[in-house]
Design a protein around this motif. Structure first.
Motif, PDB file in Angstrom:
ATOM      1  N   TYR A 245     -10.412   5.096   4.368  1.00  0.00           N
ATOM      2  CA  TYR A 245      -9.575   5.036   3.158  1.00  0.00           C
ATOM      3  C   TYR A 245      -9.754   3.638   2.578  1.00  0.00           C
ATOM      4  O   TYR A 245      -9.251   2.650   3.110  1.00  0.00           O
ATOM      5  CB  TYR A 245      -8.105   5.290   3.490  1.00  0.00           C
TER       6      TYR A 245
ATOM      7  N   MET B  61       0.832  -1.197   0.000  1.00  0.00           N
ATOM      8  CA  MET B  61       0.000   0.000   0.000  1.00  0.00           C
ATOM      9  C   MET B  61       0.868   1.249   0.000  1.00  0.00           C
ATOM     10  O   MET B  61       1.917   1.294   0.659  1.00  0.00           O
ATOM     11  CB  MET B  61      -0.909   0.010   1.245  1.00  0.00           C
TER      12      MET B  61
ATOM     13  N   TYR C  13      -9.335   0.503   0.416  1.00  0.00           N
ATOM     14  CA  TYR C  13      -8.252  -0.172  -0.299  1.00  0.00           C
ATOM     15  C   TYR C  13      -8.804  -1.446  -0.934  1.00  0.00           C
ATOM     16  O   TYR C  13      -9.493  -2.224  -0.276  1.00  0.00           O
ATOM     17  CB  TYR C  13      -7.125  -0.515   0.683  1.00  0.00           C
TER      18      TYR C  13
ATOM     19  N   ALA D 263      -7.826   2.583   7.286  1.00  0.00           N
ATOM     20  CA  ALA D 263      -7.810   1.836   6.036  1.00  0.00           C
ATOM     21  C   ALA D 263      -8.848   0.726   6.125  1.00  0.00           C
ATOM     22  O   ALA D 263      -8.899  -0.020   7.111  1.00  0.00           O
ATOM     23  CB  ALA D 263      -6.428   1.248   5.781  1.00  0.00           C
TER      24      ALA D 263
END
Length: 420
Positions: A245, A131, A247, A150
């Protein structure tokens, strides 16, 4: 931007779910992919993201981790970069072990205070992923978040194993539920079309957080909650801007023997989900090892690390770690062989053979399937491991069986002719 960030890698607790691999080492020090350690993953992600001030927090079996950090992460004399170990310690204000993730950071705040930073990136030491934290950091700043988490979309079958988050149209987290077992359909969030097609519509916390400095100090100093995921994060959602966030790349939590085994063998796929050959390669200790030497061995979907001496008949769907020696006519299938920390001298090998003792590595005429062979093991000739049906779970002096996977313990001696 990333120059204003300090990263903390949480070394984890006792790591009992990864036993026996964690009997003599901490979770971040467990070897992975034949030549790396688990801790190399978050550290490499940080360094590739431009974050080069990193603390690793640990308290259990930290000697091998300390040695690895010391031998691996060196920076220039005039650089401010560092990767430092912060082990649990007794102080006038804290006399006990770390009680959880938040407590570990709380007890370490005085070490952070001497540095200039605006943000703290908190990571787990036992996950496999790639990441760019700079992107996560930019989104955190752009949206004026107090905390960023995340998240990764998961399907309904995986929901009970995670903390699940609900977001609004601005990706701000509005609610949180810890590992729901049923009736969680209303917790679906907005995800990409690709994730929707896969049925991955629930956002799970990855245990990766960004905190604004002042807020982190305020939260940790105003209470004694021990854990981020169970207490600090859920209670921060209502009064603070907590951002998701999202991902969508490969990520796995290596917390159990089956997940560890699957993640390693997955690296042998033609196109693995985790790319060892990416430009953002994994940093690890630079060893001056000879190239691997092979004699008449057939390989199928396998990875072979440096410094091996291999005379096996066949190695299939397996990962062979550094300095591994494998004898003639041996068959290995679906195994992770971690290798050795050193070579035996010719004199030591001759002495062992005179006394009819196994030498370091794997002997002749062996059959080994679905196994993890820990470091520095001595497996004799004509040894059969897990080649005749699924074994029941159990723990024994030289090996452990978990979900049909046999783990040969570190430094174990398996005499010639043994059948497991």
């Amino acid at each position: 931007m990333t120059s204003k960030v300090i990263s903390i890698v949480l070394g984890g607790g006792q790591g009992s779910r990864l036993a026996p691999l964690t009997l003599t080492r901490s979770k971040p020090a467990v070897p992975i992919a034949g030549k790396y350690r688990l801790v190399d993953i978050p550290i490499s992600n940080c360094l590739h993201s431009g974050i080069d001030r990193i603390f690793v927090l640990t308290q259990f079996n930290s000697a091998s981790l300390n040695k690895h950090i010391k031998n691996t992460y060196h920076f220039g004399t005039f650089s401010t970069a560092f990767v430092d170990i912060l082990a649990a310690e007794q102080t006038p204000t804290s006399a006990g072990w770390f009680q959880g993730t938040a407590d570990a950071v709380r007890q370490s705040l005085h070490h952070l205070a001497v540095h200039e930073f605006d943000y703290v990136l908190i990571l787990s030491g036992d996950q496999l992923y790639q990441m760019d934290f700079a992107e996560m950091m930019q989104q955190h700043i752009d949206k004026g978040a107090d905390i960023s988490i995340a998240t990764i979309p998961v399907d309904a079958a995986d929901v009970p194993g995670f903390g699940i988050l609900k977001t609004d149209s601005e990706s701000m987290i509005t609610s949180f539920i810890e590992k729901p077992k049923s009736n969680f359909e209303s917790w679906a969030s907005e995800v990409s079309d690709e994730m929707k097609q896969q049925g991955r519509v629930y956002l799970a916390s990855m245990g990766i957080y960004i905190f604004n400095r002042k807020l982190l100090y305020d939260l940790l100093e105003s209470n004694d909650y021990p854990d981020f995921g169970k207490e600090i994060i859920p209670q921060s959602i209502e009064g603070h801007k907590v951002l998701s966030y999202q991902y969508e790349g490969y990520w796995t939590d290596i917390g159990t023997i089956p997940s560890f085994f699957e993640a390693n063998l997955g690296l042998t796929d033609d196109i693995p989900k985790f790319n060892l050959f990416d430009k953002n390669y994994i940093y690890t200790r630079a060893r001056m090892l000879p190239p691997t030497k092979v004699s008449s061995t057939r390989f199928e979907k396998s990875i072979i690390a440096d410094g091996c001496i291999i005379n096996a008949k066949i190695i299939k769907h397996s990962l062979i770690g550094i300095r591994t020696r494998i004898g003639f006519n041996t068959e290995i299938e679906s195994c992770y062989v971690m290798g050795s920390d050193n070579y035996q001298t010719l004199e030591e090998i001759d002495e062992a053979r005179k006394n009819h003792l196994p030498i370091m590595g794997i002997g002749d005429n062996c059959c080994i399937k679905n196994a993890i062979i820990d470091k520095n093991t001595y497996i004799g000739d004509n040894v059969t491991i897990n080649c005749a049906g699924t074994l029941p779970d159990g723990d024994y002096p030289t090996y452990t069986v978990v979900d049909g996977i046999v783990i040969i313990k570190k430094r174990a001696v398996i005499p010639s002719g043994t059948v497991i």
